[in-house]
Design an enzyme around this catalytic site. Structure first.
Site, PDB file in Angstrom:
ATOM      1  N   LYS A   1       6.028   0.393  -2.770  1.00 51.77           N
ATOM      2  CA  LYS A   1       4.697  -0.006  -2.723  1.00 51.77           C
ATOM      3  C   LYS A   1       3.710  -0.061  -2.021  1.00 51.77           C
ATOM      4  O   LYS A   1       3.570  -0.079  -1.043  1.00 51.77           O
ATOM      5  CB  LYS A   1       4.904  -1.984  -3.592  1.00 51.77           C
ATOM      6  CG  LYS A   1       3.890  -1.941  -4.223  1.00 51.77           C
ATOM      7  CD  LYS A   1       4.023  -2.912  -5.287  1.00 51.77           C
ATOM      8  CE  LYS A   1       1.961  -2.583  -6.510  1.00 51.77           C
ATOM      9  NZ  LYS A   1       1.731  -1.280  -7.126  1.00 51.77           N
TER      10      LYS A   1
ATOM     11  N   GLN B   1       1.805  -0.242   5.168  1.00 49.93           N
ATOM     12  CA  GLN B   1       1.688  -0.523   4.347  1.00 49.93           C
ATOM     13  C   GLN B   1       2.949  -0.920   4.034  1.00 49.93           C
ATOM     14  O   GLN B   1       3.402  -2.718   3.608  1.00 49.93           O
ATOM     15  CB  GLN B   1       1.817   0.180   2.856  1.00 49.93           C
ATOM     16  CG  GLN B   1       2.135  -0.489   2.045  1.00 49.93           C
ATOM     17  CD  GLN B   1       0.656  -0.443   1.151  1.00 49.93           C
ATOM     18  OE1 GLN B   1      -0.020   0.265   1.661  1.00 49.93           O
ATOM     19  NE2 GLN B   1       0.716  -2.017   0.900  1.00 49.93           N
TER      20      GLN B   1
ATOM     21  N   LYS C   1       2.516  -4.872   5.723  1.00 52.58           N
ATOM     22  CA  LYS C   1       1.354  -5.664   4.771  1.00 52.58           C
ATOM     23  C   LYS C   1       2.033  -6.093   3.702  1.00 52.58           C
ATOM     24  O   LYS C   1       1.595  -7.959   3.313  1.00 52.58           O
ATOM     25  CB  LYS C   1       0.108  -4.476   4.392  1.00 52.58           C
ATOM     26  CG  LYS C   1      -1.139  -5.332   3.432  1.00 52.58           C
ATOM     27  CD  LYS C   1      -1.893  -3.777   2.656  1.00 52.58           C
ATOM     28  CE  LYS C   1      -2.133  -3.610   4.205  1.00 52.58           C
ATOM     29  NZ  LYS C   1      -3.052  -2.439   2.834  1.00 52.58           N
TER      30      LYS C   1
ATOM     31  N   LYS D   1       3.583   5.135   0.623  1.00 51.33           N
ATOM     32  CA  LYS D   1       2.054   5.522   0.012  1.00 51.33           C
ATOM     33  C   LYS D   1       2.020   6.714  -0.515  1.00 51.33           C
ATOM     34  O   LYS D   1       2.903   7.477  -0.384  1.00 51.33           O
ATOM     35  CB  LYS D   1       1.871   5.353   1.178  1.00 51.33           C
ATOM     36  CG  LYS D   1      -0.126   5.738   1.320  1.00 51.33           C
ATOM     37  CD  LYS D   1      -0.890   4.618   0.790  1.00 51.33           C
ATOM     38  CE  LYS D   1      -2.598   4.479   0.587  1.00 51.33           C
ATOM     39  NZ  LYS D   1      -3.087   2.956   0.481  1.00 51.33           N
TER      40      LYS D   1
ATOM     41  N   GLY E   1      -3.550   3.056  -6.840  1.00 46.98           N
ATOM     42  CA  GLY E   1      -4.999   2.946  -6.512  1.00 46.98           C
ATOM     43  C   GLY E   1      -4.877   3.082  -5.613  1.00 46.98           C
ATOM     44  O   GLY E   1      -4.457   2.861  -4.324  1.00 46.98           O
ATOM     45  N   ASP E   2      -5.770   4.412  -4.659  1.00 47.54           N
ATOM     46  CA  ASP E   2      -6.629   3.507  -3.016  1.00 47.54           C
ATOM     47  C   ASP E   2      -7.911   4.769  -3.392  1.00 47.54           C
ATOM     48  O   ASP E   2      -8.311   4.859  -4.292  1.00 47.54           O
ATOM     49  CB  ASP E   2      -5.603   4.153  -2.547  1.00 47.54           C
ATOM     50  CG  ASP E   2      -6.184   4.078  -1.347  1.00 47.54           C
ATOM     51  OD1 ASP E   2      -6.313   2.924  -0.356  1.00 47.54           O
ATOM     52  OD2 ASP E   2      -5.906   5.308  -0.364  1.00 47.54           O
TER      53      ASP E   2
ATOM     54  N   THR F   1      -8.484  -6.868  -4.083  1.00 51.55           N
ATOM     55  CA  THR F   1      -8.829  -6.452  -2.543  1.00 51.55           C
ATOM     56  C   THR F   1     -10.597  -7.764  -1.628  1.00 51.55           C
ATOM     57  O   THR F   1     -10.462  -7.880  -0.737  1.00 51.55           O
ATOM     58  CB  THR F   1      -8.808  -5.108  -2.284  1.00 51.55           C
ATOM     59  OG1 THR F   1      -8.118  -4.916  -2.861  1.00 51.55           O
ATOM     60  CG2 THR F   1      -8.687  -5.007  -0.262  1.00 51.55           C
TER      61      THR F   1
ATOM     62  N   ASN G   1     -14.613   0.245  -4.261  1.00 49.05           N
ATOM     63  CA  ASN G   1     -13.691  -1.098  -4.771  1.00 49.05           C
ATOM     64  C   ASN G   1     -13.661  -1.611  -3.819  1.00 49.05           C
ATOM     65  O   ASN G   1     -14.312  -3.297  -4.100  1.00 49.05           O
ATOM     66  CB  ASN G   1     -12.343  -0.492  -5.231  1.00 49.05           C
ATOM     67  CG  ASN G   1     -12.031  -2.070  -5.666  1.00 49.05           C
ATOM     68  OD1 ASN G   1     -11.141  -1.839  -5.123  1.00 49.05           O
ATOM     69  ND2 ASN G   1     -11.541  -2.540  -6.403  1.00 49.05           N
TER      70      ASN G   1
ATOM     71  N   SER H   1      -1.439  -6.456  -7.315  1.00 53.18           N
ATOM     72  CA  SER H   1      -0.271  -5.318  -7.789  1.00 53.18           C
ATOM     73  C   SER H   1       0.928  -6.385  -8.235  1.00 53.18           C
ATOM     74  O   SER H   1       1.071  -5.747  -8.723  1.00 53.18           O
ATOM     75  CB  SER H   1      -0.335  -4.544  -6.762  1.00 53.18           C
ATOM     76  OG  SER H   1      -1.365  -3.864  -7.122  1.00 53.18           O
TER      77      SER H   1
HETATM   78  P1  NDP Z   1     -12.788   4.103  -2.225  1.00 54.95           P
HETATM   79  O1  NDP Z   1     -12.495   5.160  -3.124  1.00 54.95           O
HETATM   80  O2  NDP Z   1     -13.121   2.450  -4.340  1.00 54.95           O
HETATM   81  O3  NDP Z   1     -14.035   3.865  -1.455  1.00 54.95           O
HETATM   82  C1  NDP Z   1     -14.356   4.427  -0.506  1.00 54.95           C
HETATM   83  C2  NDP Z   1     -15.195   4.182   0.236  1.00 54.95           C
HETATM   84  O4  NDP Z   1     -15.333   4.721   1.473  1.00 54.95           O
HETATM   85  C3  NDP Z   1     -16.863   4.958  -0.687  1.00 54.95           C
HETATM   86  O5  NDP Z   1     -18.013   3.922  -0.540  1.00 54.95           O
HETATM   87  C4  NDP Z   1     -16.694   6.868   0.218  1.00 54.95           C
HETATM   88  O6  NDP Z   1     -17.551   7.138   0.453  1.00 54.95           O
HETATM   89  C5  NDP Z   1     -16.114   5.906   1.322  1.00 54.95           C
HETATM   90  N1  NDP Z   1     -15.305   6.984   2.876  1.00 54.95           N
HETATM   91  C6  NDP Z   1     -15.104   7.322   1.810  1.00 54.95           C
HETATM   92  N2  NDP Z   1     -13.859   8.417   3.290  1.00 54.95           N
HETATM   93  C7  NDP Z   1     -14.729   8.101   4.098  1.00 54.95           C
HETATM   94  C8  NDP Z   1     -15.515   8.961   4.688  1.00 54.95           C
HETATM   95  N3  NDP Z   1     -14.129  10.318   5.730  1.00 54.95           N
HETATM   96  N4  NDP Z   1     -16.438   9.133   5.817  1.00 54.95           N
HETATM   97  C9  NDP Z   1     -17.064   8.640   5.621  1.00 54.95           C
HETATM   98  N5  NDP Z   1     -17.239   6.705   4.016  1.00 54.95           N
HETATM   99  C10 NDP Z   1     -15.688   7.561   3.512  1.00 54.95           C
HETATM  100  O7  NDP Z   1     -11.861   3.288  -1.927  1.00 54.95           O
HETATM  101  P2  NDP Z   1     -11.470   1.459  -1.850  1.00 54.95           P
HETATM  102  O8  NDP Z   1     -12.687   1.662  -1.771  1.00 54.95           O
HETATM  103  O9  NDP Z   1     -10.847   1.691  -2.709  1.00 54.95           O
HETATM  104  O10 NDP Z   1     -10.554   1.655  -0.270  1.00 54.95           O
HETATM  105  C11 NDP Z   1     -11.354   1.964   0.880  1.00 54.95           C
HETATM  106  C12 NDP Z   1     -10.503   2.127   1.665  1.00 54.95           C
HETATM  107  O11 NDP Z   1      -9.682   0.383   1.852  1.00 54.95           O
HETATM  108  C13 NDP Z   1      -8.672   2.812   2.003  1.00 54.95           C
HETATM  109  O12 NDP Z   1      -9.251   2.127   3.415  1.00 54.95           O
HETATM  110  C14 NDP Z   1      -8.371   1.850   1.794  1.00 54.95           C
HETATM  111  O13 NDP Z   1      -7.080   2.015   2.069  1.00 54.95           O
HETATM  112  C15 NDP Z   1      -8.440   0.377   1.856  1.00 54.95           C
HETATM  113  N6  NDP Z   1      -7.698  -0.573   0.652  1.00 54.95           N
HETATM  114  C16 NDP Z   1      -7.429  -0.474  -0.386  1.00 54.95           C
HETATM  115  C17 NDP Z   1      -7.408  -1.080  -1.785  1.00 54.95           C
HETATM  116  C18 NDP Z   1      -7.234  -1.290  -2.895  1.00 54.95           C
HETATM  117  O14 NDP Z   1      -7.255  -2.331  -3.260  1.00 54.95           O
HETATM  118  N7  NDP Z   1      -8.244  -0.433  -3.546  1.00 54.95           N
HETATM  119  C19 NDP Z   1      -6.162  -1.966  -0.859  1.00 54.95           C
HETATM  120  C20 NDP Z   1      -6.330  -2.147   0.037  1.00 54.95           C
HETATM  121  C21 NDP Z   1      -6.794  -0.667   1.643  1.00 54.95           C
HETATM  122  P3  NDP Z   1     -18.013   8.074  -1.150  1.00 54.95           P
HETATM  123  O15 NDP Z   1     -17.832   7.636  -1.969  1.00 54.95           O
HETATM  124  O16 NDP Z   1     -19.224   9.133  -0.676  1.00 54.95           O
HETATM  125  O17 NDP Z   1     -16.585   9.159  -0.535  1.00 54.95           O
END
Ligand code: NDP
Length: 444
Positions: A90, A111, A114, A126, A165-166, A209, A240, A376
């Site tokens: 997962k 993961q 976690k 992943k 998603g991610d 999250t 997200n 999830s």
């Molecule tokens: P999203 O794609 O919804 O948002 C990612 C955010 O981070 C955006 O604001 C993006 O900006 C910014 N970002 C991405 N890459 C970079 C970079 N290289 N430098 C600076 N800013 C960056 O992703 P999520 O919110 O889902 O995920 C965010 C983090 O949380 C990740 O590490 C993910 O693995 C982790 N995560 C997410 C979960 C989930 O349920 N969604 C669960 C557990 C962990 P821009 O839009 O400009 O790219």
């Protein structure tokens, strides 16, 4: 050389050019030293650590897709099925140009622990691609998702591997992926999570999250005699995780003054307007430069800078290694009392060590962002029983899971004489369940 050092050395040698994976393995195995030392002979004989750090399976494939002008593009797809010791694989699918095998392996490895910490029966995996959904039309994203799934569908299933998603994979992408899976396999099953509510998604998954991050942060602060209400919070990211972390922080009475994206960041002294942020990011898919139109008193800055803003609580919610040693020093000098990771490994190893040495409370992502995958798993339960739970029911379970998780890692840290070290506590607590299952199931 100790067994832990031998395995770290071997991983670095056998997996060159995968620095994020090395970083994750080093961090986890260093935490596990007291457990491994106490069992060195049997673990070594059974090559337990080698089996833990090598994925069960790594799949890499070609993803051809057609843009709106008729041009064909080829991206690379990945799915790393890391560990099925305690349940089916997962973990999410990341769509971002920075994606490579090493990043997917780091995320898949994290993961495992976690998922174990959630207390639910899910293994670690992943996947993703170097495809960038940003700036693509819905048709182009659909073309990519269909091509990606035409290969991935051979390896996943509701009892084997359930992606989610991610970064870059939101509700739109999950919808296209699910549609293609259903068409190819002729099965309407819970093979993906994060689905739309009209086709098997769970209420509160979108929020999970970010909300979970705040539930566990609140519990940690309470345990240390602090209250989240009235605190100033800085958040990075505006995706997200960040959006719903900001929403819940505000509900709990804190003031969140920053957010960011990959091009710049916003400072809003009166507190980030969540409704405006949702409209900009979730609805219009725009850049943060738009925020000033909604909140003229706010400031927009190009580049990085969120961690220069004074705060008591910092929540990095964007991406890996975004909070450096220099940032940690600035946060500490400005009086931060707690850092809780919303993203996966957003704090560099040096920054984490510095924050801990300063006595600043630090929650690692594998614990503090586990609310997403936990919910999830609740979506999987609802799909299996073909029922739909209310928002309140899912949210209440999420809160219970995060509170239990905090006490679980706190207890593991204390048992090994590492009181207050939640990095070690999380790694040890996550490992204990996985290792028990691995030993029980023999050499597989
Ligand atoms: P999203 O794609 O919804 O948002 C990612 C955010 O981070 C955006 O604001 C993006 O900006 C910014 N970002 C991405 N890459 C970079 C970079 N290289 N430098 C600076 N800013 C960056 O992703 P999520 O919110 O889902 O995920 C965010 C983090 O949380 C990740 O590490 C993910 O693995 C982790 N995560 C997410 C979960 C989930 O349920 N969604 C669960 C557990 C962990 P821009 O839009 O400009 O790219």
């Amino acid at each position: 050389m100790s067994y832990v050092d031998e395995v770290i050395e071997r991983i670095e040698r056998e997996n060159p050019s995968e620095p994020e994976f090395h970083q994750a393995v080093r961090e986890v195995l260093n935490s596990l030293r007291p457990v491994v030392d106490a069992n060195e002979e049997s673990y070594r004989r059974d090559a337990l650590l080698e089996r833990l750090v090598n994925p069960e399976r790594q799949i890499k494939f070609r993803v051809p897709w057609i843009d709106d002008k008729g041009q064909v593009h080829v991206n690379t797809g990945y799915r790393v099925q890391f560990s099925s010791a305690i349940g089916p694989y997962k973990g999410g699918l990341r769509l971002h140009p920075s994606v490579n095998l090493g990043i997917i392996k780091f995320l898949g490895f994290e993961q495992i622990f976690k998922n174990s910490l959630t207390g639910l029966p899910i293994g670690g995996g992943k996947g993703g691609s170097d495809f960038d959904p940003k700036g693509k039309s819905d048709r182009e994203v659909m073309s990519f998702c269909q091509s990606f799934m035409s290969e991935l569908c051979k390896y996943i299933g509701s009892d084997t591997d359930i992606p989610a998603g991610d970064i870059g994979t939101g509700a739109r992408e999950i919808g296209y992926l699910f549609g293609e899976y259903k068409k190819l396999r002729g099965l309407f099953t819970g093979v993906l999570t994060g689905k739309g509510l009209s086709f098997g998604g769970s209420l509160a998954r979108t929020e999970a999250t970010g909300y979970g991050l705040l539930y566990i942060t609140e519990e940690m602060l309470k345990d240390h005699g602090q209250d989240i209400a009235g605190k100033t919070v800085t958040v990075s990211g505006s995706g997200n995780v960040a959006i719903y972390a900001i929403e819940k922080a505000r509900q709990l009475g804190a003031k969140v003054v920053t957010c960011s994206d990959s091009t710049g960041w916003v400072y809003d002294p009166d507190g980030i307007d969540v409704a405006a942020l949702k409209e900009i990011k979730e609805k219009n898919r725009q850049r943060l430069t738009e925020y000033k139109k909604y909140r003229p008193q706010s400031e927009y800055h190009e580049g990085r800078g969120v961690w220069t803003v004074p705060c008591e609580i910092a929540l990095p919610c964007a991406t890996q290694n975004e909070l450096t040693l220099e940032d940690a020093k600035t946060l500490a000098a400005n009086g931060v009392i707690a850092v809780a990771e919303g993203a996966n490994m957003p704090t560099t190893a040096e920054a984490t060590a510095y924050l801990q040495a300063q006595g600043i409370l630090f929650l690692p992502g594998k614990a503090s962002n586990a609310g997403g995958v936990a919910t999830s798993a609740l979506e999987m339960s609802q799909n299996s029983e073909r029922l739909h739970w209310s928002f309140e029911q899912v949210d209440a379970q999420l809160k219970d899971i995060m509170i239990d998780l905090y006490h679980h890692i706190d207890d593991a840290a204390k048992r090994y004489g590492k009181d207050g070290n939640y990095v070690d506590g999380a790694n040890i607590a996550g490992f204990e369940k996985v290792v028990d299952a691995m030993i029980s199931q023999g050499i597989v």
